[in-house]
Scaffold this motif. Structure first.
Motif, PDB file in Angstrom:
ATOM      1  N   PHE A   1       7.329   0.796  -6.707  1.00  0.00           N
ATOM      2  CA  PHE A   1       6.673  -0.282  -7.177  1.00  0.00           C
ATOM      3  C   PHE A   1       5.634  -0.348  -6.226  1.00  0.00           C
ATOM      4  O   PHE A   1       4.189  -0.726  -6.752  1.00  0.00           O
ATOM      5  CB  PHE A   1       7.139  -1.760  -6.973  1.00  0.00           C
ATOM      6  N   GLN A   2       5.356   0.027  -4.866  1.00  0.00           N
ATOM      7  CA  GLN A   2       4.288  -0.032  -4.068  1.00  0.00           C
ATOM      8  C   GLN A   2       3.390   1.334  -4.608  1.00  0.00           C
ATOM      9  O   GLN A   2       2.078   1.010  -4.524  1.00  0.00           O
ATOM     10  CB  GLN A   2       4.601  -0.006  -2.686  1.00  0.00           C
ATOM     11  N   MET A   3       4.096   2.404  -5.189  1.00  0.00           N
ATOM     12  CA  MET A   3       3.250   3.262  -5.517  1.00  0.00           C
ATOM     13  C   MET A   3       2.296   2.892  -6.790  1.00  0.00           C
ATOM     14  O   MET A   3       1.193   3.592  -6.901  1.00  0.00           O
ATOM     15  CB  MET A   3       4.061   4.495  -6.065  1.00  0.00           C
ATOM     16  N   ILE A   4       2.824   1.771  -7.481  1.00  0.00           N
ATOM     17  CA  ILE A   4       1.904   1.443  -8.753  1.00  0.00           C
ATOM     18  C   ILE A   4       0.443   0.840  -7.932  1.00  0.00           C
ATOM     19  O   ILE A   4      -0.470   1.270  -8.481  1.00  0.00           O
ATOM     20  CB  ILE A   4       2.826   0.561  -9.450  1.00  0.00           C
ATOM     21  N   THR A   5       0.703   0.236  -7.014  1.00  0.00           N
ATOM     22  CA  THR A   5      -0.608  -0.480  -6.450  1.00  0.00           C
ATOM     23  C   THR A   5      -1.298   0.547  -5.630  1.00  0.00           C
ATOM     24  O   THR A   5      -2.723   0.867  -5.629  1.00  0.00           O
ATOM     25  CB  THR A   5      -0.144  -1.348  -5.331  1.00  0.00           C
ATOM     26  N   ASP A   6      -0.679   1.563  -4.975  1.00  0.00           N
ATOM     27  CA  ASP A   6      -1.432   2.574  -4.105  1.00  0.00           C
ATOM     28  C   ASP A   6      -1.997   3.581  -4.887  1.00  0.00           C
ATOM     29  O   ASP A   6      -3.188   4.106  -4.535  1.00  0.00           O
ATOM     30  CB  ASP A   6      -0.246   3.177  -3.203  1.00  0.00           C
TER      31      ASP A   6
ATOM     32  N   CYS B   1       7.867   4.812 -15.097  1.00  0.00           N
ATOM     33  CA  CYS B   1       7.921   5.966 -15.707  1.00  0.00           C
ATOM     34  C   CYS B   1       6.710   6.997 -15.494  1.00  0.00           C
ATOM     35  O   CYS B   1       6.970   8.150 -15.488  1.00  0.00           O
ATOM     36  CB  CYS B   1       7.990   5.783 -17.372  1.00  0.00           C
ATOM     37  N   LEU B   2       5.671   6.633 -15.356  1.00  0.00           N
ATOM     38  CA  LEU B   2       4.348   7.450 -15.246  1.00  0.00           C
ATOM     39  C   LEU B   2       4.682   8.210 -13.821  1.00  0.00           C
ATOM     40  O   LEU B   2       4.642   9.639 -13.788  1.00  0.00           O
ATOM     41  CB  LEU B   2       3.203   6.659 -15.290  1.00  0.00           C
ATOM     42  N   TRP B   3       4.535   7.620 -12.982  1.00  0.00           N
ATOM     43  CA  TRP B   3       4.704   8.211 -11.643  1.00  0.00           C
ATOM     44  C   TRP B   3       5.946   8.809 -11.497  1.00  0.00           C
ATOM     45  O   TRP B   3       5.983   9.711 -10.582  1.00  0.00           O
ATOM     46  CB  TRP B   3       4.397   7.248 -10.471  1.00  0.00           C
ATOM     47  N   ALA B   4       7.012   8.519 -12.164  1.00  0.00           N
ATOM     48  CA  ALA B   4       8.243   9.297 -12.140  1.00  0.00           C
ATOM     49  C   ALA B   4       7.857  10.663 -12.634  1.00  0.00           C
ATOM     50  O   ALA B   4       8.806  11.688 -12.095  1.00  0.00           O
ATOM     51  CB  ALA B   4       9.462   8.731 -12.702  1.00  0.00           C
TER      52      ALA B   4
END
Length: 583
Positions: free
Chosen positions: A268-273, A236-239
């Protein structure tokens, strides 16, 4: 300079044109005379001599504990008023000119209607860039009358010298009035095309999230449930990066770059990146305390359940009966359901992410209902309206997408070993969850609410003053998640607080329920940072607070106790007769 004194962000981005800047320096008042000079003083025997007065616009950034406003020429508020908002209004004018035929066909509008609307928006734009005094609204509605009262009560009634949030909200409310004054345009959304295009550009990451979400929905043990909860909050955050207001209506991709056809856009990869870009992360605390409070609330509701007697038969002996009775909302001190509230920001992919979180909370039986608070009218380009809410669900239900990406062999692959299977992404699960969301909407598991307060210019600490009933509605929630930058600014009172101020203190007493604030940073206002963090990031990237590249997730567990209302319930008012009322 230390953040504890005065922020010193850089001058507005270089794309601010000298022409636009000169417009403000030439700002005029209602009499079309130079606002920043006196009338010439006649000196006997000499010429008319202009006497300079200080400009109300200051060449500084926003000082600490001062309201965000266009007064400060090195602030993002000034840049937004002089550059971003005029561009947004220009794009509305261009859209109405370019798509006049389709607008007339869909709305039944005439050429004269469109010309009147374009003229209205053009004047609004001119008034904005020349810092005119606010005009009162012309439409005759109770909500418009309230706006006029707020305008007249404002200590400063000019675009650049009033608070930024008031001026921004006023511009979007005026844009809506331009539609209201032409009956054929009453349902026209000048941003609909942009929102639709933004949705279609993010179907791929929606499919990726849907495929993962279906593995999170079956009831799971506590640790997995918490981990999945945390993951979905970060989705939700990165959206929230997908904000058409920040990009002045230009289409944006989720990762900020052009989509690469050979790769899968994986949120989901964005969360890590982006792990290092998450400056405040209260997700673990939020997940623990929301789940615990939900369990306690469910027990309290079960223990307080009162058997409401069945209504008596009709006086004439027929089977027709009175409406069933429910506890009076004004008297209720324990909610009827365990509910989680989401105060929405952007439509499209961001709303989709919010729906995924809501679906998870329902499927895991953490809550029984989720209430979505949306805007009643088109707002800040891409904010969610009831129409947008239905659109996203319907588009998910009929999505058609498929993509196959071959995988490169592993570097240590043994000769003769089968190559890795390609990654296949389809819309099958997206359609499946879309169907489920439509059912949730139909049976009341998902509730869409659009109170006028969300399109008012008021900060949230004043909600109880301006909309007591909405404040009380929020008190029934196990927690309220506020999305995006505008909600964040209103939570913090549109005040440039110290970056190290704690989140609870920054809320200034606004605690109707536990509050979860999820926001990518798009304005020069922030709290809860570790000491020295603001200075550290600013040295690396002076514009970091304007880009949306960084994020914060705050949680405040405190909440004002739910008591019997101080006022009658809004449905029956002074006619309220007791502790039960018709459904």
């Amino acid at each position: 300079m230390s953040k504890t004194s005065v922020k010193s962000p850089p001058s507005p981005p270089s794309k601010v044109s000298s022409k636009s800047a000169s417009i403000v320096s030439q700002t005029k008042n209602d009499s079309d005379e130079d606002e920043f000079k006196t009338k010439p003083d006649f000196i006997y025997g000499g010429p008319f001599i202009p006497v300079e007065k200080p400009s109300p616009l200051l060449g500084t950034s926003t000082p600490i504990n001062m309201p965000l406003q266009g007064t400060f020429k090195k602030s993002f508020a000034y840049y937004s008023l002089i550059e971003r908002l005029p561009v947004i209004l220009t794009k509305v004018i261009d859209y109405c000119s370019r798509e006049a035929a389709s607008i007339k066909s869909s709305c039944g509008a005439s050429d004269q209607d469109l010309r009147a609307f374009i003229h209205y928006v053009s004047k609004l734009k001119n008034d904005l860039v020349t810092n005119k005094k606010y005009d009162l609204l012309q439409v005759d509605t109770p909500e418009a009358k309230k706006w006029n009262e707020w305008i007249q009560a404002a200590p400063n009634q000019y675009y650049f010298t009033n608070t930024w949030v008031f001026s921004e909200c006023y511009v979007y409310r005026r844009l809506r009035e331009g539609c209201e004054l032409n009956k054929t345009l009453a349902n026209f959304d000048p941003f609909q095309e942009q929102k639709s295009q933004a949705f279609l550009g993010t179907v791929e990451p929606m499919c990726v999230v849907a495929d993962k979400l279906v593995t999170m929905l079956p009831e799971s043990e506590k640790d997995k449930r918490k981990a999945d909860f945390i993951t979905l909050i970060k989705i939700c955050l990165w959206a929230n990066k997908c904000d058409l207001s920040l990009s002045v209506g230009n289409q944006v991709t989720l990762n900020g770059n052009e989509t690469v056809n050979s790769a899968i856009m994986d949120p989901f990869q964005m969360i890590t990146d982006l792990k290092d870009k998450l400056l405040v992360d209260d997700t673990a605390k939020a997940a623990d305390q929301i789940m615990t409070k939900a369990e306690n609330m469910a027990k309290a509701i079960e223990g307080a359940s009162v058997s409401i007697e069945a209504p008596p038969p009709a006086a004439d002996g027929s089977e027709e009966q009175e409406s069933p009775k429910v506890p009076c909302p004004a008297k209720m001190t324990i909610p009827q359901y365990v509910m989680f509230d989401i105060v929405c920001d952007n439509a499209g992919y961001e709303l989709y992410a919010d729906l995924c979180l809501a679906h998870f909370l329902i499927s895991q039986k953490i809550v029984q209902k989720v209430r979505f608070h949306v805007k009643k009218i088109p707002w800040f380009v891409s904010d969610v309206t009831p129409k947008d809410f239905r659109y996203v669900i319907e588009q998910c239900r009929k999505a058609n997408f498929s993509k196959t990406v071959p995988q490169a062999p592993k570097p240590d692959a043994v000769e003769g070993e089968s190559p890795p299977q390609p990654v296949v992404v389809t819309a099958d699960n997206l359609r499946r969850i879309g169907d489920q969301w439509a059912q949730f909407l139909e049976d009341g598991t998902f509730i869409v609410m659009c109170d006028d307060f969300w399109t008012s210019p008021h900060i949230f600490k004043d909600m109880k003053k301006y909309d007591y009933n909405l404040y009380r509605k929020l008190q029934f929630a196990v927690a309220v998640m506020f999305k995006g930058d505008l909600n964040y600014r209103k939570l913090l009172g549109e005040r440039n607080c110290s970056s190290v101020l704690g989140f609870e203190a920054a809320l200034q007493g606004f605690i109707p329920a536990p509050i979860l604030a999820v926001r990518t940073v798009k304005a020069e206002i922030i709290c809860g940072l570790p000491k020295g963090k603001w200075d550290q990031i600013t040295k690396i990237d002076p514009d970091w607070m304007r880009t949306g590249d960084y994020g914060v997730i705050h949680f405040c567990a405190k909440a004002e106790p739910l008591k019997a209302a101080e006022r009658p319930c809004p449905d029956y008012g002074d006619q309220c007769k007791g502790v039960v009322c018709p459904t």
